[in-house]
Design a protein around this motif. Structure first.
Motif, mmCIF file in Angstrom:
data_model
loop_
_atom_site.group_PDB
_atom_site.id
_atom_site.type_symbol
_atom_site.label_atom_id
_atom_site.label_comp_id
_atom_site.label_asym_id
_atom_site.label_seq_id
_atom_site.Cartn_x
_atom_site.Cartn_y
_atom_site.Cartn_z
ATOM 1 N N GLY A 61 -42.951 -18.664 8.021
ATOM 2 C CA GLY A 61 -42.713 -19.231 9.360
ATOM 3 C C GLY A 61 -44.012 -20.031 9.744
ATOM 4 O O GLY A 61 -44.021 -21.191 10.391
ATOM 5 N N GLU A 62 -45.171 -19.578 9.925
ATOM 6 C CA GLU A 62 -46.421 -19.869 10.372
ATOM 7 C C GLU A 62 -46.823 -20.995 9.161
ATOM 8 O O GLU A 62 -47.406 -22.202 9.767
ATOM 9 N N LYS A 63 -46.454 -20.858 8.214
ATOM 10 C CA LYS A 63 -47.107 -21.957 7.145
ATOM 11 C C LYS A 63 -46.166 -23.269 7.371
ATOM 12 O O LYS A 63 -46.446 -24.324 7.197
ATOM 13 N N ILE A 64 -44.927 -22.979 7.746
ATOM 14 C CA ILE A 64 -43.846 -24.143 8.075
ATOM 15 C C ILE A 64 -44.590 -24.911 9.213
ATOM 16 O O ILE A 64 -44.378 -25.930 9.175
ATOM 17 N N LEU A 65 -44.893 -24.178 10.265
ATOM 18 C CA LEU A 65 -45.265 -24.816 11.470
ATOM 19 C C LEU A 65 -46.316 -25.559 11.065
ATOM 20 O O LEU A 65 -46.784 -26.843 11.669
ATOM 21 N N ASP A 66 -47.541 -25.043 10.343
ATOM 22 C CA ASP A 66 -48.452 -25.914 9.992
ATOM 23 C C ASP A 66 -48.290 -27.138 9.215
ATOM 24 O O ASP A 66 -48.728 -28.298 9.463
ATOM 25 N N ASP A 67 -47.373 -26.719 8.295
ATOM 26 C CA ASP A 67 -46.802 -28.052 7.292
ATOM 27 C C ASP A 67 -46.385 -29.189 8.207
ATOM 28 O O ASP A 67 -46.219 -30.264 7.870
ATOM 29 N N ALA A 68 -45.428 -28.856 9.222
ATOM 30 C CA ALA A 68 -44.572 -29.827 9.796
ATOM 31 C C ALA A 68 -45.672 -30.619 10.838
ATOM 32 O O ALA A 68 -45.514 -31.847 10.871
#
Length: 358
Positions: A61-68
């Motif tokens: 989830g944290e990675k998705i936020l960073d990628d977003a």
């Protein structure tokens, strides 16, 4: 730019507008098998067709936020290109829902009022080498690893949601998830959307009221503007409610495929994009979406078993494939397409406009 720190660089979301009361589900709790959280997800999908998914505290989830956040930055570079350069990659072809759509090329009402949104859609099949690579700007080409990472992780979110729904629908394991393999052709895509500020004297709907075509959508944005029409409410102006973006959360909604498979038990809510509320209206609004679909050969008809309601007496379904379903939906803005959609799946109340976009 983790956790959408841009929330702090814009005016706050106002409190004096109608706000949809959506369930906020913890991704961490879902992963850990929290039964109450799983039941809350199921209830939200039956009642609203929308919920917030808190991604904080979960590694992916944290990675998705960073990628977003990185994709928001990429989108700003992409849409700064001259209009003529972007139009080289415009949507085209009988079944293409990928590429660039310029402002005003879709309509927001039956009078033909042009939209106020531009976007660029990138195909999963293209990113994963399942189909021929579509022509694209160097900005897209250089960002393919990032786009592939973002799509893969949101696909995993989709599978998790489908797994929990399978359980509550009392369907066999894989009944839904097996229809969504990453390795088969489908309509999955990542889409970057831009909404310029509207003149204060002429603010209106930017993106047509619609329901999504596919299975599960993940949406990321910072400013308000997305509105939902509560299930069963008449399509009148006073019934539309803003979805308030929350730091660290994705907005998740179901598409019409889920309604079709469950014979209406699960819901797909009408939604639209209008100008951001309050002082946020003066800022450019960016959105990032993942649209998840069944593989092209999946049948679009009611699933047997579990707690799914039976068809009415005398009702006979014509089963489209997911590929044809997407084609019919994406072309139903044309009169002949709308007639075909209504013939196959029935007319949706209040859905007097169906766009070429999700």
């Amino acid at each position: 730019m983790p956790h959408f720190t841009e929330f702090n660089s814009h005016p706050p979301f106002p409190s004096d507008v109608p706000i949809a009361k959506l369930e906020c589900i913890s991704l961490t709790d879902l992963r850990n098998g929290n039964e109450l959280e799983s039941e809350a997800l199921f209830d939200a999908c039956k009642k609203d067709g929308f919920f917030l998914l808190d991604l904080r505290g979960d590694e992916m989830g944290e990675k998705i936020l960073d990628d977003a956040c990185k994709l928001f930055d990429m989108g700003k570079t992409l849409f700064d290109l001259p209009y003529e350069a972007k139009m080289e990659y415009t949507m085209g072809g009988a079944r293409s829902v990928f590429g660039y759509k310029g402002v005003g090329l879709s309509k927001v009402d039956s009078e033909g009022t042009p939209d106020r949104c531009e976007f660029y859609g990138i195909s999963k099949d293209d990113l994963f080498g399942l189909s021929a690579q579509l022509p694209s700007s160097d900005i897209i080409t250089n960002s393919r690893p990032l786009l592939k990472s973002f799509l893969s992780d949101n696909y995993s979110l989709e599978l998790l949601v489908l797994h929990h729904l399978e359980t509550h629908l009392r369907l066999p394991s894989g009944a839904l998830t097996s229809l969504h393999p990453l390795t088969k052709l489908s309509g999955d895509q990542v889409r970057i959307l831009k909404y310029d500020p509207q003149p204060s004297s002429d603010r209106r709907t930017s993106l047509v009221p619609h329901t999504d075509f596919g299975s599960v959508t993940s949406l990321f944005n910072i400013l308000g503007g997305l509105q939902v029409l509560p299930i069963g409410a008449p399509n009148t102006e006073q019934n539309w409610q803003y979805v308030r973006p929350q730091t660290g959360c994705a907005i998740i909604n179901l598409g019409d495929s889920m309604v079709k498979w469950t014979n209406g038990l699960l819901k797909s809510a009408m939604h639209r994009v209008t100008y951001a509320p309050g002082k946020q209206a003066a800022a450019t609004r960016w959105s990032l979406a993942y649209f998840g679909h069944a593989h092209n050969g999946a049948l679009m008809k009611r699933m047997e078993g579990g707690v799914i309601p039976k068809l009415g007496d005398g009702v006979v379904e014509e089963a489209l494939t997911a590929e044809d379903w997407l084609y019919v939906r994406s072309t139903s803005y044309k009169q002949e397409g709308m007639k075909e959609f209504e013939r196959v799946v029935g007319k949706r109340e209040e859905a007097d406009v169906t766009p070429i976009v999700e």
